[in-house]
Design a protein around this motif. Structure first.
Motif, mmCIF file in Angstrom:
data_model
loop_
_atom_site.group_PDB
_atom_site.id
_atom_site.type_symbol
_atom_site.label_atom_id
_atom_site.label_comp_id
_atom_site.label_asym_id
_atom_site.label_seq_id
_atom_site.Cartn_x
_atom_site.Cartn_y
_atom_site.Cartn_z
ATOM 1 N N TRP A 1 7.393 -2.123 57.496
ATOM 2 C CA TRP A 1 5.953 -1.972 57.263
ATOM 3 C C TRP A 1 5.201 -2.578 58.426
ATOM 4 O O TRP A 1 5.616 -3.598 58.978
ATOM 5 C CB TRP A 1 5.566 -2.666 55.949
ATOM 6 N N PHE A 2 4.079 -1.965 58.798
ATOM 7 C CA PHE A 2 3.318 -2.529 59.920
ATOM 8 C C PHE A 2 1.830 -2.253 59.740
ATOM 9 O O PHE A 2 1.436 -1.392 58.937
ATOM 10 C CB PHE A 2 3.826 -1.990 61.262
ATOM 11 N N TYR A 3 1.023 -2.985 60.494
ATOM 12 C CA TYR A 3 -0.433 -2.863 60.382
ATOM 13 C C TYR A 3 -1.086 -3.252 61.690
ATOM 14 O O TYR A 3 -0.443 -3.832 62.579
ATOM 15 C CB TYR A 3 -0.965 -3.759 59.252
ATOM 16 N N CYS A 4 -2.375 -2.974 61.774
ATOM 17 C CA CYS A 4 -3.185 -3.436 62.891
ATOM 18 C C CYS A 4 -3.959 -4.665 62.443
ATOM 19 O O CYS A 4 -4.612 -4.644 61.400
ATOM 20 C CB CYS A 4 -4.147 -2.355 63.357
ATOM 21 N N ALA A 5 -3.885 -5.720 63.248
ATOM 22 C CA ALA A 5 -4.499 -7.004 62.878
ATOM 23 C C ALA A 5 -5.911 -7.165 63.420
ATOM 24 O O ALA A 5 -6.433 -8.277 63.430
ATOM 25 C CB ALA A 5 -3.619 -8.152 63.364
ATOM 26 N N GLN A 6 -6.513 -6.081 63.872
ATOM 27 C CA GLN A 6 -7.887 -6.184 64.380
ATOM 28 C C GLN A 6 -8.835 -6.420 63.193
ATOM 29 O O GLN A 6 -8.958 -5.566 62.312
ATOM 30 C CB GLN A 6 -8.261 -4.892 65.121
ATOM 31 N N GLU B 1 0.005 0.256 78.679
ATOM 32 C CA GLU B 1 1.194 -0.407 78.160
ATOM 33 C C GLU B 1 1.493 0.107 76.750
ATOM 34 O O GLU B 1 0.592 0.540 76.034
ATOM 35 C CB GLU B 1 1.004 -1.925 78.094
ATOM 36 N N VAL B 2 2.749 0.030 76.378
ATOM 37 C CA VAL B 2 3.172 0.407 75.034
ATOM 38 C C VAL B 2 3.978 -0.743 74.453
ATOM 39 O O VAL B 2 4.367 -1.667 75.171
ATOM 40 C CB VAL B 2 4.022 1.700 75.040
ATOM 41 N N PHE B 3 4.233 -0.673 73.156
ATOM 42 C CA PHE B 3 5.091 -1.667 72.508
ATOM 43 C C PHE B 3 6.201 -0.932 71.787
ATOM 44 O O PHE B 3 5.944 -0.051 70.967
ATOM 45 C CB PHE B 3 4.283 -2.525 71.526
ATOM 46 N N GLN B 4 7.424 -1.290 72.139
ATOM 47 C CA GLN B 4 8.586 -0.629 71.532
ATOM 48 C C GLN B 4 9.315 -1.574 70.590
ATOM 49 O O GLN B 4 9.480 -2.757 70.901
ATOM 50 C CB GLN B 4 9.588 -0.208 72.609
ATOM 51 N N ILE B 5 9.760 -1.032 69.471
ATOM 52 C CA ILE B 5 10.672 -1.781 68.606
ATOM 53 C C ILE B 5 11.916 -0.930 68.389
ATOM 54 O O ILE B 5 11.879 0.293 68.491
ATOM 55 C CB ILE B 5 10.035 -2.137 67.244
ATOM 56 N N GLU B 6 12.992 -1.607 68.072
ATOM 57 C CA GLU B 6 14.229 -0.910 67.754
ATOM 58 C C GLU B 6 14.409 -0.894 66.243
ATOM 59 O O GLU B 6 14.170 -1.899 65.567
ATOM 60 C CB GLU B 6 15.412 -1.635 68.405
ATOM 61 N N VAL B 7 14.833 0.242 65.716
ATOM 62 C CA VAL B 7 15.146 0.337 64.289
ATOM 63 C C VAL B 7 16.557 -0.199 64.104
ATOM 64 O O VAL B 7 17.528 0.416 64.526
ATOM 65 C CB VAL B 7 15.038 1.795 63.796
ATOM 66 N N LYS B 8 16.650 -1.370 63.498
ATOM 67 C CA LYS B 8 17.946 -2.063 63.455
ATOM 68 C C LYS B 8 18.757 -1.741 62.204
ATOM 69 O O LYS B 8 19.961 -1.934 62.171
ATOM 70 C CB LYS B 8 17.729 -3.569 63.553
ATOM 71 N N GLY C 1 1.207 1.368 58.267
ATOM 72 C CA GLY C 1 2.204 2.419 58.374
ATOM 73 C C GLY C 1 3.574 1.901 57.995
ATOM 74 O O GLY C 1 3.752 0.711 57.707
ATOM 75 N N VAL C 2 4.532 2.811 58.011
ATOM 76 C CA VAL C 2 5.889 2.440 57.612
ATOM 77 C C VAL C 2 6.908 3.294 58.360
ATOM 78 O O VAL C 2 6.661 4.467 58.652
ATOM 79 C CB VAL C 2 6.069 2.583 56.077
ATOM 80 N N VAL C 3 8.015 2.676 58.675
ATOM 81 C CA VAL C 3 9.193 3.383 59.174
ATOM 82 C C VAL C 3 10.217 3.355 58.051
ATOM 83 O O VAL C 3 10.504 2.290 57.498
ATOM 84 C CB VAL C 3 9.773 2.693 60.427
ATOM 85 N N ASN C 4 10.720 4.515 57.700
ATOM 86 C CA ASN C 4 11.786 4.640 56.697
ATOM 87 C C ASN C 4 11.386 4.144 55.307
ATOM 88 O O ASN C 4 12.088 3.332 54.687
ATOM 89 C CB ASN C 4 13.069 3.954 57.186
ATOM 90 N N PRO D 1 1.730 9.304 63.942
ATOM 91 C CA PRO D 1 1.868 9.367 62.476
ATOM 92 C C PRO D 1 1.983 7.965 61.872
ATOM 93 O O PRO D 1 2.256 7.004 62.594
ATOM 94 C CB PRO D 1 3.177 10.145 62.289
ATOM 95 N N ASP D 2 1.810 7.885 60.565
ATOM 96 C CA ASP D 2 1.894 6.584 59.900
ATOM 97 C C ASP D 2 3.101 6.472 58.974
ATOM 98 O O ASP D 2 3.332 5.429 58.380
ATOM 99 C CB ASP D 2 0.612 6.285 59.114
ATOM 100 N N ASN D 3 3.854 7.550 58.846
ATOM 101 C CA ASN D 3 5.020 7.535 57.961
ATOM 102 C C ASN D 3 6.172 8.158 58.739
ATOM 103 O O ASN D 3 6.299 9.376 58.823
ATOM 104 C CB ASN D 3 4.707 8.305 56.680
ATOM 105 N N ILE D 4 6.986 7.292 59.307
ATOM 106 C CA ILE D 4 7.980 7.724 60.294
ATOM 107 C C ILE D 4 9.377 7.616 59.701
ATOM 108 O O ILE D 4 9.700 6.638 59.030
ATOM 109 C CB ILE D 4 7.892 6.830 61.553
ATOM 110 N N VAL D 5 10.168 8.633 59.937
ATOM 111 C CA VAL D 5 11.586 8.573 59.571
ATOM 112 C C VAL D 5 12.360 8.426 60.875
ATOM 113 O O VAL D 5 12.250 9.277 61.761
ATOM 114 C CB VAL D 5 12.023 9.834 58.807
ATOM 115 N N ALA D 6 13.106 7.345 61.001
ATOM 116 C CA ALA D 6 13.778 7.036 62.265
ATOM 117 C C ALA D 6 15.179 6.512 61.992
ATOM 118 O O ALA D 6 15.364 5.607 61.176
ATOM 119 C CB ALA D 6 12.973 5.998 63.043
#
Ligand SMILES: [Cu+2]
Length: 184
Positions: free
Chosen positions: A119-124, A106-113, A136-139, A53-58
């Protein structure tokens, strides 16, 4: 320099050191009072230029885990008002995940601090992924449509510069996929 201003300078320096991130070590065996929730996001889900998903509640303390489908996606932290560019020098960057089929091992993990939107994006830039909607966005703040993912994406379509990257993978953990048979 007057002695009191010297003290303030010294105290500020101490404060800076104390505020700097100190633990960037991935420690999956670390025990905590409650198990961490992991929110899975797939870059390139369904072969499209999206995060799904691109709109995450965490909740604070949970993990957002980015998986990568073809072709060669990435993830970078940005800000609402400046899509497709790193928010600042400390913004997370998971690198690129060049794969032709299946999903990256491989995956990439971030912590919701905290509770602020992430906000995040793909830089390709081969295909202008960010400008084409790969954001996309978290929260997100759902009470304020002015700062919605939709509004952010609208801004992204107008970005003329290529998507920006960081010099190094940072701000999270690039690790072997903990659940390689999980699908996607
Ligand atoms: Cu992409």
């Amino acid at each position: 320099m007057h002695s009191s201003s010297l003290f303030i300078t010294f105290a500020a320096a101490l404060g800076f050191v104390a505020a700097a991130p100190t633990d960037n070590t991935y420690n999956p065996t670390k025990t905590s009072s409650s198990p961490r929730t992991t929110h899975t996001v797939v870059a390139g889900r369904g072969g499209r230029l999206i995060f799904g998903p691109d709109n995450i509640v965490a909740e604070v303390g949970s993990i957002v885990e980015f998986h990568f489908n073809p072709l060669n996606h990435s993830v970078v932290e940005s800000s609402f008002g400046k899509p497709c560019q790193p928010k600042d020098a400390d913004s997370f960057f998971g690198g690129f995940f060049p794969i032709r089929q299946g999903q990256s091992d491989e995956v990439f993990q971030i912590e919701v601090k905290d509770t602020r939107p992430i906000w995040f994006y793909c830089a390709q830039n081969n295909g202008a992924h960010c400008q084409s909607g790969m954001t996309g966005v978290v929260n997100q703040n759902f009470d304020c449509q002015e700062f919605s993912l939709r509004a952010h994406r609208e801004l992204a379509t107008k970005v003329q510069e290529p998507g920006g990257v960081q010099a190094n993978i940072q701000g999270g953990w690039r690790i072997p996929n903990p659940n390689p048979l999980g699908g996607f």
